[in-house]
Structures are given as C-alpha cells and as structure tokens.
Design a protein around this motif. Sequence first.
Motif, mmCIF file in Angstrom:
data_model
loop_
_atom_site.group_PDB
_atom_site.id
_atom_site.type_symbol
_atom_site.label_atom_id
_atom_site.label_comp_id
_atom_site.label_asym_id
_atom_site.label_seq_id
_atom_site.Cartn_x
_atom_site.Cartn_y
_atom_site.Cartn_z
ATOM 1 N N THR A 41 0.832 -1.205 0.000
ATOM 2 C CA THR A 41 0.000 0.000 0.000
ATOM 3 C C THR A 41 0.869 1.258 0.000
ATOM 4 O OG1 THR A 41 -1.775 -1.178 1.132
ATOM 5 C CG2 THR A 41 -1.819 1.231 1.256
ATOM 6 N N LEU A 42 1.893 1.285 0.861
ATOM 7 C CA LEU A 42 2.772 2.465 0.921
ATOM 8 C C LEU A 42 3.615 2.609 -0.345
ATOM 9 C CD1 LEU A 42 3.790 2.312 4.665
ATOM 10 C CD2 LEU A 42 2.335 4.024 3.548
ATOM 11 N N LYS A 43 4.012 1.507 -0.957
ATOM 12 C CA LYS A 43 4.734 1.584 -2.238
ATOM 13 C C LYS A 43 3.832 2.201 -3.299
ATOM 14 C CE LYS A 43 7.176 -0.965 -5.833
ATOM 15 N NZ LYS A 43 6.679 -0.064 -6.865
ATOM 16 N N ALA A 44 2.567 1.762 -3.335
ATOM 17 C CA ALA A 44 1.614 2.317 -4.307
ATOM 18 C C ALA A 44 1.410 3.814 -4.058
ATOM 19 C CB ALA A 44 0.288 1.570 -4.231
ATOM 20 N N ALA A 45 1.331 4.228 -2.790
ATOM 21 C CA ALA A 45 1.170 5.652 -2.478
ATOM 22 C C ALA A 45 2.401 6.445 -2.927
ATOM 23 C CB ALA A 45 0.932 5.843 -0.982
ATOM 24 N N SER A 46 3.587 5.912 -2.692
ATOM 25 C CA SER A 46 4.813 6.583 -3.124
ATOM 26 C C SER A 46 4.869 6.691 -4.650
ATOM 27 C CB SER A 46 6.030 5.815 -2.595
ATOM 28 O OG SER A 46 7.223 6.453 -2.968
ATOM 29 N N TYR A 65 4.697 10.918 0.952
ATOM 30 C CA TYR A 65 4.887 9.480 0.771
ATOM 31 C C TYR A 65 6.255 9.238 0.126
ATOM 32 C CZ TYR A 65 -0.109 10.034 1.331
ATOM 33 O OH TYR A 65 -1.334 10.395 1.803
ATOM 34 N N PRO A 66 7.323 9.419 0.911
ATOM 35 C CA PRO A 66 8.660 9.320 0.328
ATOM 36 C C PRO A 66 8.996 7.912 -0.168
ATOM 37 C CG PRO A 66 8.781 9.517 2.717
ATOM 38 C CD PRO A 66 7.346 9.689 2.345
ATOM 39 N N ALA A 67 9.954 7.876 -1.084
ATOM 40 C CA ALA A 67 10.451 6.588 -1.570
ATOM 41 C C ALA A 67 11.059 5.831 -0.397
ATOM 42 C CB ALA A 67 11.488 6.812 -2.667
ATOM 43 N N PRO A 68 11.086 4.523 -0.478
ATOM 44 C CA PRO A 68 11.611 3.741 0.639
ATOM 45 C C PRO A 68 13.114 3.908 0.805
ATOM 46 C CG PRO A 68 11.306 2.333 -1.248
ATOM 47 C CD PRO A 68 10.722 3.673 -1.611
ATOM 48 N N VAL A 69 13.573 3.559 1.986
ATOM 49 C CA VAL A 69 14.998 3.459 2.265
ATOM 50 C C VAL A 69 15.292 1.967 2.325
ATOM 51 C CG1 VAL A 69 16.817 3.943 3.949
ATOM 52 C CG2 VAL A 69 14.985 5.618 3.559
ATOM 53 N N ASN A 70 16.226 1.523 1.501
ATOM 54 C CA ASN A 70 16.531 0.099 1.412
ATOM 55 C C ASN A 70 17.922 -0.210 1.939
ATOM 56 O OD1 ASN A 70 14.071 -0.420 0.041
ATOM 57 N ND2 ASN A 70 14.996 0.214 -1.869
ATOM 58 N N PHE A 84 16.383 -7.904 1.222
ATOM 59 C CA PHE A 84 16.840 -6.645 1.792
ATOM 60 C C PHE A 84 15.726 -6.095 2.657
ATOM 61 C CE2 PHE A 84 14.859 -5.613 -2.247
ATOM 62 C CZ PHE A 84 14.078 -4.500 -1.981
ATOM 63 N N VAL A 85 16.080 -5.195 3.561
ATOM 64 C CA VAL A 85 15.100 -4.553 4.428
ATOM 65 C C VAL A 85 14.685 -3.246 3.766
ATOM 66 C CG1 VAL A 85 14.711 -3.485 6.687
ATOM 67 C CG2 VAL A 85 16.050 -5.597 6.509
ATOM 68 N N THR A 86 13.383 -3.021 3.670
ATOM 69 C CA THR A 86 12.872 -1.775 3.101
ATOM 70 C C THR A 86 12.027 -1.070 4.154
ATOM 71 O OG1 THR A 86 11.696 -0.767 1.231
ATOM 72 C CG2 THR A 86 10.832 -2.853 2.027
ATOM 73 N N THR A 87 12.203 0.241 4.250
ATOM 74 C CA THR A 87 11.452 1.030 5.220
ATOM 75 C C THR A 87 10.679 2.116 4.490
ATOM 76 O OG1 THR A 87 13.149 0.655 6.897
ATOM 77 C CG2 THR A 87 11.611 2.466 7.288
ATOM 78 N N TYR A 88 9.365 2.059 4.604
ATOM 79 C CA TYR A 88 8.490 3.082 4.045
ATOM 80 C C TYR A 88 8.012 3.967 5.176
ATOM 81 C CZ TYR A 88 8.165 0.944 -0.558
ATOM 82 O OH TYR A 88 8.447 0.457 -1.812
ATOM 83 N N SER A 89 7.657 5.194 4.852
ATOM 84 C CA SER A 89 7.147 6.107 5.867
ATOM 85 C C SER A 89 6.097 7.022 5.264
ATOM 86 C CB SER A 89 8.292 6.936 6.453
ATOM 87 O OG SER A 89 8.890 7.739 5.449
ATOM 88 N N VAL A 90 5.378 7.708 6.137
ATOM 89 C CA VAL A 90 4.389 8.703 5.740
ATOM 90 C C VAL A 90 4.655 9.945 6.567
ATOM 91 C CG1 VAL A 90 1.939 9.301 5.693
ATOM 92 C CG2 VAL A 90 2.653 6.957 5.219
ATOM 93 N N SER A 91 4.672 11.101 5.928
ATOM 94 C CA SER A 91 4.810 12.369 6.630
ATOM 95 C C SER A 91 3.545 13.168 6.391
ATOM 96 C CB SER A 91 6.013 13.157 6.093
ATOM 97 O OG SER A 91 7.199 12.439 6.305
ATOM 98 N N SER A 92 2.977 13.696 7.467
ATOM 99 C CA SER A 92 1.727 14.430 7.340
ATOM 100 C C SER A 92 1.653 15.520 8.399
ATOM 101 C CB SER A 92 0.544 13.468 7.523
ATOM 102 O OG SER A 92 -0.683 14.145 7.342
#
Length: 106
Positions: A41-46, A65-70, A84-92
């Motif tokens: 879901t967060l990848k689609a938002a990014s 909806y920034p790009a992930p940090v891998n 690999f570890v991927t980290t998604y985030s949301v800023s609002s």
Amino acid sequence: MDLTIAEIAAQIPTDDPVKAWWTDAAALPVNTTTSEFLIKTLKAASDAQRVKNTNLPAGSRISGYPAPVNSGVTTDAATGVLSFVTTYSVSSRVLVNLDIAVSPLA
C-alpha cells in the motif's frame, strides 16, 4: 509472526471512523501478512505521488509518501534466499491532539 488487523484496530480510539473502517475491513488476502499489505500500500502511495507530482508545479508537489529506504542485499546462509530490508514512511501535518492528519506534506 506479524500484527493482525484486529490488533491494529484495537489501538485506534473507539469513536474514530478509521477504527470502524479497519474493524469492518475484509480479511487480508490469503497468504498476505499485515506487513506485506502495508508495504504494498505504501509503495503504491509513493509511486502515485511520483506520478501525480509530474503535473504539479514546484511548491505544490506532495512529499508525504517518500520513496523507501533500502538496506543492502543479504543472503540467508541456510536457504540461499536474497533479501533486503525496506522502510516506508508517511509524513503528514497533524493537529496537536494527534487526532486528525490534515494533509500529506507539500
């Protein structure tokens, strides 16, 4: 092991309509973990943000909806599986009572 939708919903205030949505939501697709559901879901938002921003002038672009940090790719010694570890985030922007997210950052 992962969180369940019910465990997430339990942490949302009772009178919040978002809780009602999560509580009424259908079960996740078969063999889909909560983390997989949220990451997709967060990848689609990014991705959607990137596409939408191509038609927006500077200063109006969404950045919530920034790009992930891998991390780097690792190999599981026992199975040979690469991952690999991927980290998604949301800023609002959020009201000070933390009750309402007003908008993604622009």
